[in-house]
Scaffold this motif. Structure first.
Motif, PDB file in Angstrom:
ATOM      1  N   SER A   1       0.808  -1.218   0.000  1.00 18.22           N
ATOM      2  CA  SER A   1       0.000   0.000   0.000  1.00 18.22           C
ATOM      3  C   SER A   1       0.840   1.267   0.000  1.00 18.22           C
ATOM      4  O   SER A   1       0.292   2.368  -0.170  1.00 18.22           O
ATOM      5  N   THR A   2       2.147   1.158   0.173  1.00 23.38           N
ATOM      6  CA  THR A   2       2.999   2.332  -0.005  1.00 23.38           C
ATOM      7  C   THR A   2       3.135   2.683  -1.485  1.00 23.38           C
ATOM      8  O   THR A   2       3.333   3.841  -1.842  1.00 23.38           O
ATOM      9  N   MET A   3       3.014   1.674  -2.345  1.00 22.53           N
ATOM     10  CA  MET A   3       3.220   1.853  -3.786  1.00 22.53           C
ATOM     11  C   MET A   3       1.922   1.832  -4.588  1.00 22.53           C
ATOM     12  O   MET A   3       1.842   2.425  -5.660  1.00 22.53           O
ATOM     13  N   LEU A   4       0.926   1.126  -4.088  1.00 22.07           N
ATOM     14  CA  LEU A   4      -0.347   0.960  -4.783  1.00 22.07           C
ATOM     15  C   LEU A   4      -1.438   1.690  -4.027  1.00 22.07           C
ATOM     16  O   LEU A   4      -1.364   1.858  -2.813  1.00 22.07           O
ATOM     17  N   GLU A   5      -2.481   2.078  -4.744  1.00 25.35           N
ATOM     18  CA  GLU A   5      -3.601   2.771  -4.111  1.00 25.35           C
ATOM     19  C   GLU A   5      -4.914   2.085  -4.440  1.00 25.35           C
ATOM     20  O   GLU A   5      -5.086   1.548  -5.542  1.00 25.35           O
TER      21      GLU A   5
ATOM     22  N   LEU B   1     -16.980  -1.923  -1.150  1.00 30.85           N
ATOM     23  CA  LEU B   1     -16.223  -3.040  -1.698  1.00 30.85           C
ATOM     24  C   LEU B   1     -15.056  -2.553  -2.545  1.00 30.85           C
ATOM     25  O   LEU B   1     -13.936  -3.080  -2.457  1.00 30.85           O
ATOM     26  N   PHE B   2     -15.282  -1.511  -3.326  1.00 34.24           N
ATOM     27  CA  PHE B   2     -14.240  -1.037  -4.230  1.00 34.24           C
ATOM     28  C   PHE B   2     -13.127  -0.281  -3.500  1.00 34.24           C
ATOM     29  O   PHE B   2     -12.087   0.000  -4.098  1.00 34.24           O
ATOM     30  N   SER B   3     -13.332   0.038  -2.245  1.00 33.45           N
ATOM     31  CA  SER B   3     -12.228   0.626  -1.474  1.00 33.45           C
ATOM     32  C   SER B   3     -11.157  -0.414  -1.175  1.00 33.45           C
ATOM     33  O   SER B   3     -10.102  -0.078  -0.631  1.00 33.45           O
ATOM     34  N   ASN B   4     -11.410  -1.651  -1.557  1.00 34.36           N
ATOM     35  CA  ASN B   4     -10.435  -2.730  -1.358  1.00 34.36           C
ATOM     36  C   ASN B   4      -9.861  -3.224  -2.684  1.00 34.36           C
ATOM     37  O   ASN B   4      -9.156  -4.227  -2.715  1.00 34.36           O
ATOM     38  N   VAL B   5     -10.166  -2.532  -3.768  1.00 36.55           N
ATOM     39  CA  VAL B   5      -9.623  -2.874  -5.088  1.00 36.55           C
ATOM     40  C   VAL B   5      -8.423  -1.982  -5.365  1.00 36.55           C
ATOM     41  O   VAL B   5      -8.566  -0.769  -5.551  1.00 36.55           O
ATOM     42  N   TYR B   6      -7.224  -2.557  -5.350  1.00 35.96           N
ATOM     43  CA  TYR B   6      -6.034  -1.779  -5.669  1.00 35.96           C
ATOM     44  C   TYR B   6      -5.918  -1.660  -7.188  1.00 35.96           C
ATOM     45  O   TYR B   6      -6.068  -2.641  -7.919  1.00 35.96           O
ATOM     46  N   VAL B   7      -5.647  -0.444  -7.647  1.00 39.67           N
ATOM     47  CA  VAL B   7      -5.610  -0.172  -9.080  1.00 39.67           C
ATOM     48  C   VAL B   7      -4.222  -0.506  -9.621  1.00 39.67           C
ATOM     49  O   VAL B   7      -3.207   0.005  -9.135  1.00 39.67           O
ATOM     50  N   LEU B   8      -4.188  -1.369 -10.648  1.00 42.09           N
ATOM     51  CA  LEU B   8      -2.938  -1.895 -11.197  1.00 42.09           C
ATOM     52  C   LEU B   8      -2.790  -1.502 -12.662  1.00 42.09           C
ATOM     53  O   LEU B   8      -3.786  -1.371 -13.379  1.00 42.09           O
ATOM     54  N   PRO B   9      -1.554  -1.327 -13.142  1.00 41.99           N
ATOM     55  CA  PRO B   9      -1.338  -0.979 -14.552  1.00 41.99           C
ATOM     56  C   PRO B   9      -1.612  -2.173 -15.457  1.00 41.99           C
ATOM     57  O   PRO B   9      -0.935  -3.205 -15.361  1.00 41.99           O
ATOM     58  N   PRO B  10      -2.593  -2.087 -16.342  1.00 38.92           N
ATOM     59  CA  PRO B  10      -3.021  -3.265 -17.120  1.00 38.92           C
ATOM     60  C   PRO B  10      -1.922  -3.896 -17.957  1.00 38.92           C
ATOM     61  O   PRO B  10      -1.739  -5.125 -17.925  1.00 38.92           O
TER      62      PRO B  10
ATOM     63  N   VAL C   1       4.145  -1.937  -9.326  1.00 40.64           N
ATOM     64  CA  VAL C   1       4.035  -0.609  -9.925  1.00 40.64           C
ATOM     65  C   VAL C   1       2.640  -0.086  -9.637  1.00 40.64           C
ATOM     66  O   VAL C   1       1.647  -0.782  -9.881  1.00 40.64           O
ATOM     67  N   GLY C   2       2.572   1.138  -9.115  1.00 42.75           N
ATOM     68  CA  GLY C   2       1.270   1.700  -8.800  1.00 42.75           C
ATOM     69  C   GLY C   2       1.245   3.199  -8.963  1.00 42.75           C
ATOM     70  O   GLY C   2       2.100   3.787  -9.635  1.00 42.75           O
ATOM     71  N   THR C   3       0.268   3.830  -8.317  1.00 46.10           N
ATOM     72  CA  THR C   3       0.106   5.288  -8.365  1.00 46.10           C
ATOM     73  C   THR C   3       0.417   5.915  -7.021  1.00 46.10           C
ATOM     74  O   THR C   3       0.155   7.097  -6.813  1.00 46.10           O
ATOM     75  N   GLY C   4       0.955   5.152  -6.075  1.00 46.80           N
ATOM     76  CA  GLY C   4       1.062   5.581  -4.700  1.00 46.80           C
ATOM     77  C   GLY C   4       2.149   6.601  -4.408  1.00 46.80           C
ATOM     78  O   GLY C   4       2.926   6.988  -5.286  1.00 46.80           O
TER      79      GLY C   4
END
Length: 505
Positions: free
Chosen positions: A67-71, A167-176, A192-195
């Motif tokens: 969670s430091t790197m992904l949001e 529920l979607f507050s637990n979906v980490y967004v990833l680069p497709p 790799v994330g947006t964090g």
């Protein structure tokens, strides 16, 4: 100044081992060699290694690191409710089964890929469709997900579901593209994330570090980065903190927290929403016998466990779906050793007790206490300690029987997180298949809001815990950690999430 704060919420690790040298650990550094930019790097000591840093398949024990790197797709506020300040800035419920989400414009992943609606949609689908997805059961109601333009995602559900933003507050967004290229293992090796941080370096078998993301879209961290190491021994974590080898040591026992306070360290105690639960597998012997499940449930004295093992520094809790700290179940099972022994009738069967050795504070003692109670009722007991990763795999693979102990961690502060996670036939555990529980879980989600669903969750809790005895909730964990003098603003909340962005030293 010493500080000992008990946080009771209004609601409710690193792919690296430490190099052990004698009674201490090398590779963490110390105050004497921390100068300049290095002095603003937070050295965090965790209790266990995560099984993976891929949030699609990984148990949330790794969230402190990733969670430091992904949001997540949707941020949460101080009450652990969804708010519109994160990657998703708005949502509307267009009809009972259609939701529209607005994605923040202009955000990119640290590798340059756009963190747009297509990336958000793909991340939802990864959680729904990945066979080994740890949260797969929560997304079964999602019928379709479409990015209609760069900032709009339309989600349709098969039936109404009031808590979709939660529920979607637990979906980490990833680069497709990156995730598709690397696969789960490759992504976990270099997330790799947006964090607010990006991966710095991994020292195999020793540490993993993250550094400040220079292109972060939000508020920049107050420090330059975080170095994660871990030790499974709480006494060693405290010793390293006292020797100034680390800045924050997580998951201390209550006694060690008191010792840390006496030594001039700052301590924090957080009443979490994490529950330690004994799961009884009703699909296999011996607990395919309802009478023996009831006997086991009556034999276990959660109040004695909290008093005897934790000296009261845990919160006995007999409910499964009362997620928020401070809430109580409508009904629960109280210990009755005499009736338990009567139901067993002597010469009881052998019960395997499986638990994640070293994963939770005092878990070995808890397993022994549960086993001792079952033995007093007439059962034979066989202890099966496993590492956490192996236990998770065996639970998901339906390879266990008897009784197994692990934590229910509500990443989302709603009852459905435990209902869908543990009570449905197609759940993480699958230990208590019953069409009635499937129907009640679905019915609760079809209500207009949480208040309307509450009576259904009460009924569901009573069915699974009190009538079928498939779940024996034990206690809610009070989580202790400590920081070195001069270290401030390391935050750990009731949903077992850590935030290092405001931490300084």
């Amino acid at each position: 100044m010493k500080k000992n704060r008990l946080v009771s919420s209004r609601l409710a690790a690193a792919t690296a081992a430490l190099l052990i040298a004698g009674t201490g650990l090398a590779g963490c550094g110390s105050d004497s060699d921390a100068t300049g930019a290095e002095a603003s790097v937070i050295r965090a000591l965790l209790n266990a290694q995560p099984t993976t840093l891929d949030p699609v398949v990984g148990a949330r024990s790794g969230e402190t690191v990733w969670s430091t790197m992904l949001e997540p797709m949707i941020a949460i506020d101080g009450d652990y409710e969804p708010e519109k300040t994160g990657l998703v800035t708005d949502w509307t419920r267009d009809d009972p089964t259609t939701w529209t989400f607005t994605v923040r414009d202009g955000v990119s992943f640290s590798n340059g890929e756009p963190a747009d609606a297509a990336a958000v949609a793909n991340s939802i689908l990864l959680n729904r469709d990945t066979e080994s997805g740890i949260l797969k059961s929560y997304f079964a109601n999602v019928a379709s997900v479409e990015a209609t333009d760069a900032t709009t995602v339309v989600v349709k559900t098969k039936s109404p579901q009031y808590n979709l933003p939660n529920l979607f507050s637990n979906v980490y967004v990833l680069p497709p593209a990156y995730y598709a290229e690397k696969g789960s293992e490759g992504f976990a090796a270099a997330p790799v994330g947006t964090g607010p941080y990006v991966l710095d370096k991994v020292q195999a078998g020793r540490s993993i570090s993250v550094k400040q993301n220079p292109d972060y879209w939000g508020e920049k961290p107050a420090n330059q980065g975080v170095v994660f190491t871990w030790s499974t021994e709480a006494s060693q974590r405290l010793a390293l903190l006292q020797s100034k080898s680390v800045d924050v040591a997580f998951d201390l026992t209550h006694a060690q927290s008191q010792e840390a306070e006496k030594a001039g360290l700052e301590t924090e105690s957080v009443e979490t929403a994490m529950k330690i639960v004994a799961f009884l597998d009703s699909t296999k012997a011996p607990f395919d016998d309802a009478k023996l499940r009831e006997a086991a449930a009556l034999a276990i004295d959660r109040d004695a466990i909290v008093k005897g093992i934790f000296d009261g520094n845990a919160s006995a809790d007999g409910g499964l779906l009362n997620v928020k700290p401070g809430t109580e179940p409508a009904e629960q099972v109280d210990a009755d050793p005499a009736k338990a022994a009567e139901l067993v009738g002597g010469n009881g069967p052998t019960v395997p007790i499986t638990y994640p050795a070293g994963q939770y504070t005092n878990i070995e003692e808890v397993a022994q206490a549960v086993g001792g109670s079952l033995e007093q009722a007439g059962f034979e007991v066989k202890y099966q300690p496993l590492d956490y990763g192996t236990l998770v795999k065996q639970v998901i693979g339906r390879q266990l029987n008897g009784l197994y102990i692990f934590a229910g961690v509500p990443n989302v502060a709603v009852p459905d997180f435990f209902a869908s996670g543990f009570m449905k036939t197609a759940s993480i555990t699958g230990n208590c298949p019953d069409p009635r529980m499937d129907e009640l879980t679905a019915k609760a989600l079809e209500q207009d809001d949480a208040a309307a669903a509450q009576s259904i969750y009460d009924e569901l809790n009573t069915l699974g815990v009190v009538e079928k005895h498939c779940y024996v909730p034990l206690y809610r964990q009070i989580y202790n950690y400590a920081t070195a003098p001069g270290v401030s603003d390391v935050d750990y909340n009731a949903l077992n999430r850590a935030d290092f962005t405001k931490a300084t030293r």
